[in-house]
Design a protein around this motif. Sequence first.
Motif, PDB file in Angstrom:
ATOM      1  N   GLU A   1       0.911  -1.435   0.139  1.00 56.53           N
ATOM      2  CA  GLU A   1      -0.086  -0.130   0.029  1.00 56.53           C
ATOM      3  C   GLU A   1       0.852   1.429  -0.186  1.00 56.53           C
ATOM      4  N   LEU A   2       2.110   1.266   0.613  1.00 54.83           N
ATOM      5  CA  LEU A   2       2.755   2.252   0.992  1.00 54.83           C
ATOM      6  C   LEU A   2       3.582   2.580  -0.449  1.00 54.83           C
ATOM      7  N   GLU A   3       3.918   1.590  -1.192  1.00 50.64           N
ATOM      8  CA  GLU A   3       4.447   1.762  -2.416  1.00 50.64           C
ATOM      9  C   GLU A   3       3.560   2.486  -3.517  1.00 50.64           C
ATOM     10  N   ARG A   4       2.319   2.170  -3.448  1.00 51.87           N
ATOM     11  CA  ARG A   4       1.209   2.976  -4.243  1.00 51.87           C
ATOM     12  C   ARG A   4       1.234   4.353  -3.843  1.00 51.87           C
ATOM     13  N   LEU A   5       1.246   4.648  -2.473  1.00 59.22           N
ATOM     14  CA  LEU A   5       1.305   6.207  -2.138  1.00 59.22           C
ATOM     15  C   LEU A   5       2.495   6.985  -2.153  1.00 59.22           C
ATOM     16  N   PHE A   6       3.587   6.064  -2.111  1.00 60.20           N
ATOM     17  CA  PHE A   6       4.832   6.826  -2.144  1.00 60.20           C
ATOM     18  C   PHE A   6       5.356   7.086  -3.600  1.00 60.20           C
ATOM     19  N   GLU A   7       4.508   6.871  -4.713  1.00 58.47           N
ATOM     20  CA  GLU A   7       5.078   7.108  -6.059  1.00 58.47           C
ATOM     21  C   GLU A   7       5.017   8.520  -6.251  1.00 58.47           C
TER      22      GLU A   7
ATOM     23  N   VAL B   1       9.387  11.613   2.290  1.00 60.75           N
ATOM     24  CA  VAL B   1       8.402  11.128   3.102  1.00 60.75           C
ATOM     25  C   VAL B   1       8.670  11.176   4.473  1.00 60.75           C
ATOM     26  N   VAL B   2       7.909  11.667   5.454  1.00 65.82           N
ATOM     27  CA  VAL B   2       8.154  11.856   6.642  1.00 65.82           C
ATOM     28  C   VAL B   2       7.328  11.096   7.618  1.00 65.82           C
ATOM     29  N   HIS B   3       8.348  10.120   8.241  1.00 62.54           N
ATOM     30  CA  HIS B   3       7.764   8.835   8.998  1.00 62.54           C
ATOM     31  C   HIS B   3       7.560   9.325  10.552  1.00 62.54           C
TER      32      HIS B   3
ATOM     33  N   HIS C   1      11.838   1.307  -2.770  1.00 67.90           N
ATOM     34  CA  HIS C   1      11.274   0.751  -4.066  1.00 67.90           C
ATOM     35  C   HIS C   1      10.771   1.982  -4.925  1.00 67.90           C
ATOM     36  N   CYS C   2      10.282   2.882  -4.439  1.00 70.51           N
ATOM     37  CA  CYS C   2       9.806   4.002  -5.137  1.00 70.51           C
ATOM     38  C   CYS C   2      10.804   5.122  -5.582  1.00 70.51           C
TER      39      CYS C   2
END
Length: 357
Positions: A60-66, A71-73, A104-105
Amino acid sequence: MRIVITGASGNVGTALLHTLTAAGGHELVGIVRRPPPPEGVYQHVDWQSLDLAALTATAELERLFEGADAVVHLAWGFQPTHNIDYLRQLALGGTKAVLDAAHHCGVGQLVHMSSVGTYAAGRYCHRVDESWSTAGIPTSPYSRHKSAAEAMLDRYERQHGDNAVPIARARPGFIVQRAAASGLMRYSLPAYVPMRLVPLLPLLPLDHSLCIPLIHADDVADGLARMIERRAVGPFNLAAEPPVNRDDVAHALHARAVHLPSSALGRLVDLSWRLRLQPVDRGWLDMAFSVPLLDCTRARTELQWKPTWSSTEALADVLDGIAARAHTDSAPLRRRSAVDLLRRSISDGLISSRREP
């Protein structure tokens, strides 16, 4: 910039949204378990619902990080303290999912929210810079998880070298603000104690040696924004001055300080936690009496960062919020009455045991 923020509706997340929306020009994506209503500062965010402890989180994160520039975690768990397995999965499983998806992104930068809790004991009441050991405080699950998360980032950077996503690490002191008062009290007070009683305490039984780094959430948010703006990498200590001691807390509460050795207080906290009379485990007390103070020279010189709130002003701000039952409309920070908290404790279980505070 397209900036994706995990835990964007919490204490630091809400402050960061204020900072980034004031700057303008950013596309903000917020990843939380329970999206807030699109009102106030929360209306400027594309909200996505996701539990980072879920097995499907990485995909799910891969889709959102594209396409993300940064990214701030921020997402982390403070409760349920009686369910360490879930807290570990959220902290370490969630961080691994974020790290794997970011790699990955090929995101432009990862800003990881660490903590003073990642530091080892050994310099209490003395300042340390970012080179101090990040072995953590063994008796604190929160500290152990923060330490393990940083070790995970270290391994990733060693493994991937120049191909690694650039990572900045924020290591703030204890973070407070007025708007987070209801959320902070819900995490730390038993449901049967109304939060408005806290500012009315006539006595403060606490060890006179208390000496901790404190910082306002607004200043943490400013530090994070500067890390993004400058594409900073590496760790940065963030804390206000002066260090907060027991008498500062007593003065802010208008209470009389009474010396209670931390060892005795620790036994009381541990016993009451084990009996489920209150939700804070002893590890938080051990951390408060073990972590060092923070030398923030690196943040000042490389980020041109300087806190706008003193530590005593930040303390007064959150205590004023407690008296006024200050809150926001997000799930972590919204106001709940003592009656609501008691009802939920009966229907869903105590906050120290259930997965959703």
